[in-house]
Design a protein around this motif. Structure first.
Motif, PDB file in Angstrom:
ATOM      1  N   VAL A 416      32.522 158.333   0.368  1.00 18.48           N
ATOM      2  CA  VAL A 416      33.218 157.815  -0.906  1.00 18.48           C
ATOM      3  C   VAL A 416      33.919 156.835  -0.785  1.00 18.48           C
ATOM      4  N   ILE A 417      34.871 156.696   0.501  1.00 17.51           N
ATOM      5  CA  ILE A 417      35.529 155.453   0.673  1.00 17.51           C
ATOM      6  C   ILE A 417      34.822 154.298   0.846  1.00 17.51           C
ATOM      7  N   ARG A 418      33.744 154.308   1.537  1.00 11.41           N
ATOM      8  CA  ARG A 418      32.681 153.149   1.435  1.00 11.41           C
ATOM      9  C   ARG A 418      32.394 152.436   0.245  1.00 11.41           C
ATOM     10  N   ALA A 419      32.021 153.524  -0.772  1.00 14.45           N
ATOM     11  CA  ALA A 419      31.534 153.021  -2.004  1.00 14.45           C
ATOM     12  C   ALA A 419      32.943 152.421  -2.782  1.00 14.45           C
ATOM     13  N   ARG A 420      34.094 153.066  -2.634  1.00 10.90           N
ATOM     14  CA  ARG A 420      35.088 152.274  -3.486  1.00 10.90           C
ATOM     15  C   ARG A 420      35.465 150.942  -2.606  1.00 10.90           C
ATOM     16  N   GLN A 421      35.269 150.902  -1.563  1.00 11.87           N
ATOM     17  CA  GLN A 421      35.534 149.758  -0.843  1.00 11.87           C
ATOM     18  C   GLN A 421      34.432 148.456  -1.370  1.00 11.87           C
ATOM     19  N   ILE A 422      33.355 148.846  -1.609  1.00  7.82           N
ATOM     20  CA  ILE A 422      32.197 147.930  -2.319  1.00  7.82           C
ATOM     21  C   ILE A 422      32.760 147.471  -3.682  1.00  7.82           C
ATOM     22  N   GLN A 423      33.422 148.560  -4.427  1.00 10.32           N
ATOM     23  CA  GLN A 423      33.959 148.348  -5.626  1.00 10.32           C
ATOM     24  C   GLN A 423      35.299 147.815  -5.560  1.00 10.32           C
ATOM     25  N   ALA A 424      36.115 147.779  -4.769  1.00 12.39           N
ATOM     26  CA  ALA A 424      37.573 147.093  -4.689  1.00 12.39           C
ATOM     27  C   ALA A 424      36.803 145.499  -4.308  1.00 12.39           C
ATOM     28  N   LYS A 425      36.042 145.209  -3.650  1.00 19.31           N
ATOM     29  CA  LYS A 425      35.488 143.900  -3.383  1.00 19.31           C
ATOM     30  C   LYS A 425      34.893 143.434  -4.427  1.00 19.31           C
ATOM     31  N   ARG A 426      34.253 144.133  -5.239  1.00 17.43           N
ATOM     32  CA  ARG A 426      33.485 143.508  -6.431  1.00 17.43           C
ATOM     33  C   ARG A 426      34.606 143.127  -7.470  1.00 17.43           C
ATOM     34  N   GLY A 429      39.053 140.454  -8.135  1.00 16.42           N
ATOM     35  CA  GLY A 429      39.936 139.358  -8.924  1.00 16.42           C
ATOM     36  C   GLY A 429      40.166 139.721 -10.674  1.00 16.42           C
ATOM     37  N   LEU A 430      40.025 141.023 -10.737  1.00 15.86           N
ATOM     38  CA  LEU A 430      40.097 141.552 -12.261  1.00 15.86           C
ATOM     39  C   LEU A 430      41.156 142.614 -12.041  1.00 15.86           C
ATOM     40  N   PRO A 431      42.491 142.393 -12.787  1.00 17.10           N
ATOM     41  CA  PRO A 431      43.430 143.099 -12.581  1.00 17.10           C
ATOM     42  C   PRO A 431      43.155 144.500 -13.732  1.00 17.10           C
ATOM     43  N   GLY A 432      43.544 145.747 -13.080  1.00 20.28           N
ATOM     44  CA  GLY A 432      43.467 146.905 -13.802  1.00 20.28           C
ATOM     45  C   GLY A 432      42.177 147.503 -13.607  1.00 20.28           C
ATOM     46  N   ILE A 433      41.049 146.663 -12.993  1.00 20.78           N
ATOM     47  CA  ILE A 433      39.757 147.334 -12.763  1.00 20.78           C
ATOM     48  C   ILE A 433      39.753 147.723 -11.292  1.00 20.78           C
ATOM     49  N   HIS A 434      39.467 148.883 -10.914  1.00 21.44           N
ATOM     50  CA  HIS A 434      39.468 149.227  -9.585  1.00 21.44           C
ATOM     51  C   HIS A 434      38.142 150.200  -9.211  1.00 21.44           C
ATOM     52  N   CYS A 435      37.718 150.701 -10.032  1.00 20.49           N
ATOM     53  CA  CYS A 435      36.401 151.617  -9.994  1.00 20.49           C
ATOM     54  C   CYS A 435      35.339 151.505 -11.099  1.00 20.49           C
ATOM     55  N   ASN A 436      34.152 151.838 -10.823  1.00 22.28           N
ATOM     56  CA  ASN A 436      33.010 151.461 -11.703  1.00 22.28           C
ATOM     57  C   ASN A 436      33.336 152.101 -13.163  1.00 22.28           C
ATOM     58  N   ALA A 437      34.017 153.272 -12.954  1.00 16.05           N
ATOM     59  CA  ALA A 437      34.477 153.969 -14.356  1.00 16.05           C
ATOM     60  C   ALA A 437      35.134 153.233 -15.323  1.00 16.05           C
ATOM     61  N   GLN A 438      35.680 152.151 -14.883  1.00 22.46           N
ATOM     62  CA  GLN A 438      36.797 151.147 -15.651  1.00 22.46           C
ATOM     63  C   GLN A 438      36.044 150.146 -15.934  1.00 22.46           C
ATOM     64  N   ARG A 442      31.333 143.790 -20.607  1.00 23.71           N
ATOM     65  CA  ARG A 442      30.991 142.581 -20.252  1.00 23.71           C
ATOM     66  C   ARG A 442      30.526 142.780 -18.764  1.00 23.71           C
ATOM     67  N   LEU A 443      31.306 143.499 -18.106  1.00 22.22           N
ATOM     68  CA  LEU A 443      31.068 143.731 -16.547  1.00 22.22           C
ATOM     69  C   LEU A 443      29.920 144.591 -16.406  1.00 22.22           C
ATOM     70  N   LEU A 444      29.638 145.638 -17.319  1.00 22.56           N
ATOM     71  CA  LEU A 444      28.459 146.151 -17.272  1.00 22.56           C
ATOM     72  C   LEU A 444      27.174 145.152 -17.135  1.00 22.56           C
ATOM     73  N   HIS A 445      27.221 144.240 -18.114  1.00 23.46           N
ATOM     74  CA  HIS A 445      26.263 143.304 -18.278  1.00 23.46           C
ATOM     75  C   HIS A 445      26.108 142.496 -16.955  1.00 23.46           C
ATOM     76  N   GLN A 446      27.055 142.230 -16.201  1.00 19.92           N
ATOM     77  CA  GLN A 446      27.169 141.240 -14.936  1.00 19.92           C
ATOM     78  C   GLN A 446      26.882 142.162 -13.832  1.00 19.92           C
ATOM     79  N   TYR A 447      27.192 143.414 -13.686  1.00 24.44           N
ATOM     80  CA  TYR A 447      27.057 144.121 -12.190  1.00 24.44           C
ATOM     81  C   TYR A 447      26.203 145.485 -12.146  1.00 24.44           C
ATOM     82  N   ALA A 448      25.655 145.930 -13.593  1.00 19.77           N
ATOM     83  CA  ALA A 448      24.993 147.019 -13.541  1.00 19.77           C
ATOM     84  C   ALA A 448      23.728 147.112 -14.420  1.00 19.77           C
ATOM     85  N   GLN A 449      23.171 145.868 -14.438  1.00 20.82           N
ATOM     86  CA  GLN A 449      21.887 145.667 -15.455  1.00 20.82           C
ATOM     87  C   GLN A 449      20.675 145.923 -14.317  1.00 20.82           C
TER      88      GLN A 449
END
Length: 512
Positions: A416-426, A429-438, A442-449
């Motif tokens: 879980v921590i490894r997956a969260r580290q990937i998300q933190a890096k992703r 530069g986006l304040p208030g976004i820390h994990c995929n659920a948030q 627009r971010l879905l089109h960019q990272y989850a297509q």
């Protein structure tokens, strides 16, 4: 003679400095102004008794006390100590020389001892921001306030200690807490572990995905199948709190008076499990004396709603907006407060009134209409906001009798921590976004297509299950998390297939 000293009022989860002005003149009356409530007005009797017991006399002159700013309502009994010291200062019993350098808070008992208060941590943060040299408060709250650096925190047990300190007769010892050492030492203390859970591998996997991406989850299954136990194990696989998250969480619990005696920073993510008889106000916060609700106490942690259909429908519906916005604004005639509410919702329920619909061995005695009516207690919009929906079947005897322990929470937590580290890096530069659920659309089109094969699979699922646009977004978010757990940059069809399988409680298809 006019004396000024300082206290603080808590609004929401932040504090505001209150200037207490005490003036003495000829006369015999006592006036307390500045919008005090009944508890503040009653301080007069407590102060008179406390001073008398400790050998001091209440001044025989007219006392006027103003608590500024006068437009903020002063609530509670925590102003007893600054009011008493101010009264003694205008009578000459306390030297006023150092009063403006310290913030004072505390409730007085009739014998002069100090009782614990609420909100010590946000008040300490405010005192440091305003440049006070020190903060004097009840000893029970000293460790809580001492996590704030660059501020001398003095915990006292009796008003005589404060009087002697300002008169130069006593030196107070500041409370010192090694915040980082205590914080990191307490991060692995969990009462429940997945090693104790027999079987239920698919549900453990769903909980791992929920923890890795911050997704909401609902478990539906027969009584005794392990829903509550697995929910209680979830905090043991969540990533550890950062110091900033810990400070914010501790502030909320401090304001609500939920911190224990001599406690400091909260080191593990909160787990809140309110009973199904809870009211709307207790869930979201507010009240006559505003307090954070359960959704704010679960901030940065887990809100577990056991037996979800038994909750009042109006209570469940107020969760809709906080689940999307991750904060709650309480607006009343006299105040408007904003509380954080970024939590992971974990819910559990039986499939029907008797509890045995879809059970592999026991017969359900409910009619199809009763099953549908039971599920209808949860509104479609709320169920839509729950990313992962899993069905649980009872564990067979062979699994229960196994002596072999399951996979420990520590191993799951590492993934879980490894997956969260990937998300933190992703999302760096986006304040208030820390994990995929948030993620936003627009971010879905960019990272989850997904690729073309994935889109065909997703289209088939959308048409077959008649899923909503929100469900479409949820599937993409969950599949992004599954790919992160897999260490994959791209979302593959197998990731989408697993995410789609977590929508198996869609109402039109599940209850027949």
């Amino acid at each position: 003679m006019l004396i000024k000293l300082f206290g603080a009022a808590v609004q929401g989860i932040d504090a505001t400095i209150v200037t207490i002005e005490v003036n003495s003149s000829r006369g015999i009356k006592f006036f307390l102004v500045g919008l005090p409530d009944s508890a503040v007005k009653e301080s007069h009797e407590r102060i008179v008794a406390a001073l008398q017991v400790n050998g001091y006399k209440f001044p025989t002159c007219q006392i006027v006390i103003n608590m500024a700013p006068a437009d903020i309502r002063k609530e509670g009994s925590s102003y007893d100590l600054p009011l008493a010291i101010g009264i003694l200062a205008v009578s000459g019993a306390v030297s006023p020389e150092k009063l403006d350098r310290y913030l004072l808070i505390g409730e007085l008992s009739l014998d002069g001892s100090l009782q614990p208060i609420k909100g010590a941590l946000p008040i300490a943060i405010c005192a440091r921001q305003q440049g006070f040299e020190g903060f004097i408060l009840p000893k029970q709250n000293a460790r809580e306030a001492a996590v704030v650096n660059n501020l001398n925190v003095y915990g006292v047990e009796n008003i005589t200690e404060v009087i002697d300190f300002f008169n130069g007769k006593r030196e107070l010892e500041p409370t010192i807490v090694n915040t980082r050492e205590e914080f990191y030492r307490s991060q692995t203390n969990f009462p429940f572990d997945f090693a104790d859970v027999k079987g239920q591998e698919s549900v453990k996997r769903a909980l791992e995905v929920a923890a890795a991406g911050g997704h909401n989850l609902i478990m539906i299954g027969a009584p005794g199948s392990g829903k509550s136990m697995m929910a209680k194990c979830l905090p043991s696989i969540l990533p550890p709190l950062s110091l900033a998250e810990s400070l914010e969480t501790t502030k909320i619990h401090s304001v609500a008076g939920k911190l224990g005696k001599d406690s400091s920073l909260i080191a593990v993510r909160p787990f809140r499990s309110p009973h199904h008889t809870i009211s709307q106000v207790a869930m979201v916060g507010g009240g006559t004396n505003p307090q954070p609700g359960e959704i704010s106490l679960a901030h940065n942690g887990v809100l577990f709603l056991d037996e979800l259909p038994e909750f009042n429908r109006s209570v469940l519906e107020v969760l809709r907006q906080p689940l999307e916005d991750r904060h709650i604004t309480i607006s009343r005639a006299k105040y408007t407060l904003d509380y954080p509410a970024s939590f992971t919702l974990i819910a559990s329920m039986n499939p029907c009134p008797c509890g045995y619909y879809n059970h592999p061995t026991r017969h359900c005695v409910c009619t199809p209409g009763q099953v549908q009516k039971y599920l209808n207690r949860i509104s479609g919009p709320l169920l839509d906001r729950i990313d992962i929906q899993v069905e649980i079947v009872p564990v067979p005897f062979e699994k229960l009798a196994e002596r072999k322990a399951g996979e420990p929470s520590a191993a799951i937590r590492e993934r879980v921590i490894r997956a969260r580290q990937i998300q933190a890096k992703r999302f760096a530069g986006l304040p208030g976004i820390h994990c995929n659920a948030q993620m936003t659309s627009r971010l879905l089109h960019q990272y989850a297509q997904p690729d073309s094969h994935g889109m065909v699979l997703l289209r088939t699922a959308m048409e077959r299950f008649n899923l909503s646009a929100r469900a479409y977004d949820r599937i993409l978010k969950v599949s992004r998390t599954i790919a992160d757990l897999d260490g994959s940059e791209a979302i593959l069809p197998k990731h989408l297939a697993e995410a789609i399988s977590y929508r198996n409680l869609d109402r039109e298809n599940w209850a027949g």
